[in-house]
Scaffold this motif. Structure first.
Motif, short mmCIF file in Angstrom:
data_model
loop_
_atom_site.label_atom_id
_atom_site.label_comp_id
_atom_site.label_asym_id
_atom_site.label_seq_id
_atom_site.Cartn_x
_atom_site.Cartn_y
_atom_site.Cartn_z
N ASN A 128 0.83 -1.21 0.00
CA ASN A 128 0.00 0.00 0.00
C ASN A 128 0.86 1.25 0.00
O ASN A 128 0.52 2.24 -0.65
CB ASN A 128 -0.95 0.00 1.20
N ARG A 129 1.98 1.24 0.73
CA ARG A 129 2.89 2.40 0.74
C ARG A 129 3.42 2.69 -0.65
O ARG A 129 3.56 3.85 -1.04
CB ARG A 129 4.07 2.14 1.67
N GLY A 130 3.72 1.64 -1.42
CA GLY A 130 4.21 1.84 -2.78
C GLY A 130 3.18 2.54 -3.65
O GLY A 130 3.51 3.44 -4.42
N MET A 131 1.90 2.11 -3.53
CA MET A 131 0.84 2.75 -4.31
C MET A 131 0.63 4.19 -3.86
O MET A 131 0.41 5.08 -4.68
CB MET A 131 -0.47 1.95 -4.20
N ILE A 132 0.70 4.42 -2.54
CA ILE A 132 0.53 5.77 -2.01
C ILE A 132 1.64 6.69 -2.53
O ILE A 132 1.39 7.81 -2.95
CB ILE A 132 0.51 5.74 -0.47
N ASN A 133 2.87 6.20 -2.53
CA ASN A 133 4.00 7.01 -3.01
C ASN A 133 3.87 7.33 -4.49
O ASN A 133 4.25 8.42 -4.92
CB ASN A 133 5.32 6.29 -2.75
N VAL A 187 1.11 7.79 -6.28
CA VAL A 187 0.06 8.77 -6.57
C VAL A 187 -0.08 9.80 -5.44
O VAL A 187 -1.15 10.34 -5.22
CB VAL A 187 -1.29 8.08 -6.85
N SER A 188 1.02 10.08 -4.75
CA SER A 188 0.97 10.98 -3.59
C SER A 188 0.51 12.38 -3.98
O SER A 188 -0.06 13.10 -3.16
CB SER A 188 2.34 11.06 -2.93
N TYR A 189 0.71 12.78 -5.24
CA TYR A 189 0.29 14.10 -5.69
C TYR A 189 -1.23 14.22 -5.82
O TYR A 189 -1.76 15.32 -5.98
CB TYR A 189 0.96 14.46 -7.02
N LEU A 190 -1.95 13.11 -5.72
CA LEU A 190 -3.42 13.11 -5.78
C LEU A 190 -4.06 12.98 -4.41
O LEU A 190 -5.27 13.18 -4.29
CB LEU A 190 -3.91 11.94 -6.64
N LEU A 191 -3.28 12.64 -3.40
CA LEU A 191 -3.83 12.24 -2.10
C LEU A 191 -3.45 13.17 -0.97
O LEU A 191 -2.42 13.85 -1.03
CB LEU A 191 -3.31 10.84 -1.73
N LYS A 192 -4.29 13.14 0.06
CA LYS A 192 -3.92 13.70 1.37
C LYS A 192 -3.78 12.50 2.28
O LYS A 192 -4.68 11.67 2.39
CB LYS A 192 -5.01 14.64 1.89
N VAL A 193 -2.62 12.37 2.93
CA VAL A 193 -2.29 11.19 3.72
C VAL A 193 -2.19 11.59 5.19
O VAL A 193 -1.51 12.56 5.53
CB VAL A 193 -0.96 10.56 3.26
N GLU A 194 -2.87 10.82 6.06
CA GLU A 194 -2.83 11.06 7.50
C GLU A 194 -2.54 9.74 8.21
O GLU A 194 -3.16 8.73 7.89
CB GLU A 194 -4.15 11.60 8.02
N GLU A 195 -1.63 9.77 9.17
CA GLU A 195 -1.38 8.59 10.00
C GLU A 195 -2.51 8.46 11.02
O GLU A 195 -2.95 9.47 11.58
CB GLU A 195 -0.05 8.73 10.74
N VAL A 196 -2.97 7.23 11.24
CA VAL A 196 -4.04 7.01 12.21
C VAL A 196 -3.49 6.27 13.41
O VAL A 196 -2.70 5.40 13.30
CB VAL A 196 -5.20 6.20 11.57
#
Length: 62
Positions: free
Chosen positions: A46-51, A53-62
């Protein structure tokens, strides 16, 4: 693995007109529409996919 760390993702930019691989990553993360928020388990896959397309997402640690 009693504690599964999670990451909260929000799609903040449109996926239309993007590369097919980037659109596939967004779909793989479970996001379908703008401003939708999902929680995914923090795995290397999942981290690989997040990295990617990171320019499309807002990422927050839970």
């Amino acid at each position: 693995m009693a504690e599964n760390k999670k990451v909260r993702l929000t799609l903040v930019r449109s996926k239309h007109g993007r590369l097919p691989t980037h659109t596939a990553c967004v779909a793989g993360l479970g996001l379908r529409r703008m401003h939708q928020t999902v929680e995914v388990i923090d795995t290397p896959e999942n981290r690989g996919m997040i990295n990617k397309v990171s320019y499309l997402l807002k990422v927050e640690e839970v």
